[in-house]
Design an enzyme around this catalytic site. Structure first.
Site, short mmCIF file in Angstrom:
data_model
loop_
_atom_site.label_atom_id
_atom_site.label_comp_id
_atom_site.label_asym_id
_atom_site.label_seq_id
_atom_site.Cartn_x
_atom_site.Cartn_y
_atom_site.Cartn_z
N SER A 61 0.54 -1.44 0.09
CA SER A 61 0.10 0.42 -0.29
C SER A 61 0.83 1.25 0.02
O SER A 61 1.78 0.63 0.42
CB SER A 61 -0.88 0.14 1.00
OG SER A 61 -1.53 1.43 1.47
N TYR A 68 -2.06 -0.98 9.91
CA TYR A 68 -2.07 -0.81 9.15
C TYR A 68 -0.65 -0.67 8.39
O TYR A 68 -0.26 -1.37 7.20
CB TYR A 68 -3.43 -0.50 8.30
CG TYR A 68 -3.94 -0.56 6.78
CD1 TYR A 68 -4.33 -1.60 6.34
CD2 TYR A 68 -3.53 0.21 5.58
CE1 TYR A 68 -4.87 -2.41 5.12
CE2 TYR A 68 -2.85 0.21 4.10
CZ TYR A 68 -3.49 -0.74 4.20
OH TYR A 68 -4.04 -0.84 2.88
P1 NAP Z 1 -12.10 -5.58 0.09
O1 NAP Z 1 -13.02 -4.62 -1.27
O2 NAP Z 1 -11.93 -5.00 1.59
O3 NAP Z 1 -11.60 -6.97 -0.22
C1 NAP Z 1 -10.99 -7.53 0.49
C2 NAP Z 1 -10.73 -9.17 -0.24
O4 NAP Z 1 -9.82 -9.97 0.85
C3 NAP Z 1 -12.13 -9.49 0.34
O5 NAP Z 1 -12.12 -10.84 -0.66
C4 NAP Z 1 -12.04 -10.32 1.23
O6 NAP Z 1 -12.91 -11.32 1.71
C5 NAP Z 1 -10.50 -10.70 1.46
N1 NAP Z 1 -10.42 -10.94 3.01
C6 NAP Z 1 -10.45 -10.17 3.97
N2 NAP Z 1 -10.10 -10.55 5.35
C7 NAP Z 1 -8.93 -11.45 4.85
C8 NAP Z 1 -8.82 -12.80 5.61
N3 NAP Z 1 -8.52 -12.87 6.84
N4 NAP Z 1 -8.51 -14.24 5.37
C9 NAP Z 1 -9.02 -13.96 3.31
N5 NAP Z 1 -9.33 -12.92 2.94
C10 NAP Z 1 -9.36 -12.42 3.55
O7 NAP Z 1 -10.40 -4.87 0.00
P2 NAP Z 1 -9.50 -4.49 -1.23
O8 NAP Z 1 -9.26 -3.30 -1.18
O9 NAP Z 1 -9.58 -5.14 -2.86
O10 NAP Z 1 -7.76 -4.44 -0.69
C11 NAP Z 1 -7.44 -5.53 -1.01
C12 NAP Z 1 -5.55 -5.56 -1.07
O11 NAP Z 1 -5.21 -4.48 -1.48
C13 NAP Z 1 -5.33 -5.58 0.95
O12 NAP Z 1 -4.16 -6.00 0.73
C14 NAP Z 1 -5.26 -4.18 0.29
O13 NAP Z 1 -5.00 -3.74 2.04
C15 NAP Z 1 -4.52 -3.78 0.00
N6 NAP Z 1 -4.82 -1.99 -0.78
C16 NAP Z 1 -6.39 -1.46 -1.03
C17 NAP Z 1 -6.32 -0.11 -1.45
C18 NAP Z 1 -7.62 0.60 -0.88
O14 NAP Z 1 -7.60 2.26 -1.21
N7 NAP Z 1 -8.95 -0.38 -1.70
C19 NAP Z 1 -5.24 1.06 -0.94
C20 NAP Z 1 -3.75 -0.20 -0.92
C21 NAP Z 1 -3.88 -1.44 -0.69
P3 NAP Z 1 -14.61 -11.77 1.30
O15 NAP Z 1 -14.87 -10.79 0.15
O16 NAP Z 1 -15.16 -13.10 1.90
O17 NAP Z 1 -14.90 -10.49 2.87
#
Ligand code: NAP
Length: 245
Positions: A141, A155
């Site tokens: 991130s 985080y």
């Molecule tokens: P998201 O929309 O909240 O999706 C999270 C995904 O991870 C979902 O598929 C969820 O499954 C799964 N998950 C959550 N906890 C888990 C666990 N304990 N074990 C296995 N799977 C789990 O998040 P996102 O924004 O796509 O984020 C994905 C990655 O990108 C993360 O590592 C996040 O830190 C990183 N990131 C995101 C952003 C942003 O702005 N969105 C920025 C920087 C980095 P369920 O559907 O079953 O809940």
């Protein structure tokens, strides 16, 4: 044919990676933790694109689950691509107000879970151990370099660990497996709701140098490139997909 294993493929960035992989003809096995309907919908969309796609419910902290996820992928063919994606955030606020359970949960899922996922890939993918070789991408991130002050330094610290993991594992697994990371900025997904700021991308988007938040598909594009043969001389790299942030 390539086979991708990815944690957290049901929604957000993970979903975009699974579907982008399917468009490239790569099959996938992905995990989700709670949202079965979203997981099945993503898998159905991937299959409609003509590839195999398997889904396994489980927690990225659970090493037996991770082994089963890789087994599921291996049943489709040699697993030559892995994305360490599952990650969570907590309600925004300064570190002084965070309780130990919240900090432990964030660290356990984002860091221990990621290390266990990368370890499983490291055990199975290298050519020296009889694996197919390939590429691993780690989802870090922009918070890793920005620090997340007053919002989520816990985080941010777990994502700093992802950058370090990328550098070290890239050396450990060379030359047969490349290891790279992507640092997304503010991307339109559900994760901001978990921080208590569901409109965060909409509100902060105009303040970004590129004038908007990014999409899950734009983030996935960089990850899919890193996994592809087009990135054949790229390892240990950390790419910002953060709109200039
Ligand atoms: P998201 O929309 O909240 O999706 C999270 C995904 O991870 C979902 O598929 C969820 O499954 C799964 N998950 C959550 N906890 C888990 C666990 N304990 N074990 C296995 N799977 C789990 O998040 P996102 O924004 O796509 O984020 C994905 C990655 O990108 C993360 O590592 C996040 O830190 C990183 N990131 C995101 C952003 C942003 O702005 N969105 C920025 C920087 C980095 P369920 O559907 O079953 O809940």
């Amino acid at each position: 044919m390539s086979v991708l294993v990815i944690t957290g493929g049901s929604r957000g960035i993970g979903r975009a990676i699974v579907l982008g992989a399917a468009r490239r003809g790569w099959s996938a096995a992905f995990s989700y933790v709670a949202n079965e309907a979203a997981a099945e919908a993503t898998a159905a969309e991937a299959r409609a694109l003509g590839v195999a796609c398997e889904v396994l419910q489980g927690d990225a902290r659970d090493e037996a689950h991770l082994a089963a996820l890789f087994d599921l992928g291996a049943a489709l063919g040699p697993v030559d691509k892995c994305v360490v994606n599952a990650g969570v955030i907590g309600p925004a606020g300064p570190l002084a107000g965070m309780d130990a359970d919240r900090i432990r949960r964030i660290v356990d899922i984002n860091t221990t879970g990621a290390l266990l996922t990368a370890r499983e890939a490291a055990r199975r993918m290298p050519a020296a151990g009889g694996g197919p070789g390939g590429a691993i991408a780690i989802v870090s991130s922009a918070a890793a370099r920005l620090g997340g002050a007053n919002n989520f330094v816990d985080y941010a610290a777990t994502k700093g660990a992802m950058d370090t993991l990328t550098r070290g594992l890239a050396v450990e697994l060379a030359p047969s497996v490349r290891v790279n990371a992507v640092r997304p900025g503010i991307i339109e997904t559900d994760i901001h709701g978990d921080a208590g700021m569901p409109d965060r991308a909409e509100i902060l988007g105009p303040d970004q140098p590129l004038g908007r938040a990014g999409t899950a598909e734009e983030t996935a594009a960089a990850i899919l490139w890193l996994l592809s043969d087009e990135a054949s001389y790229v390892t240990g790299a950390i790419i910002d997909v953060a709109g200039g942030r």
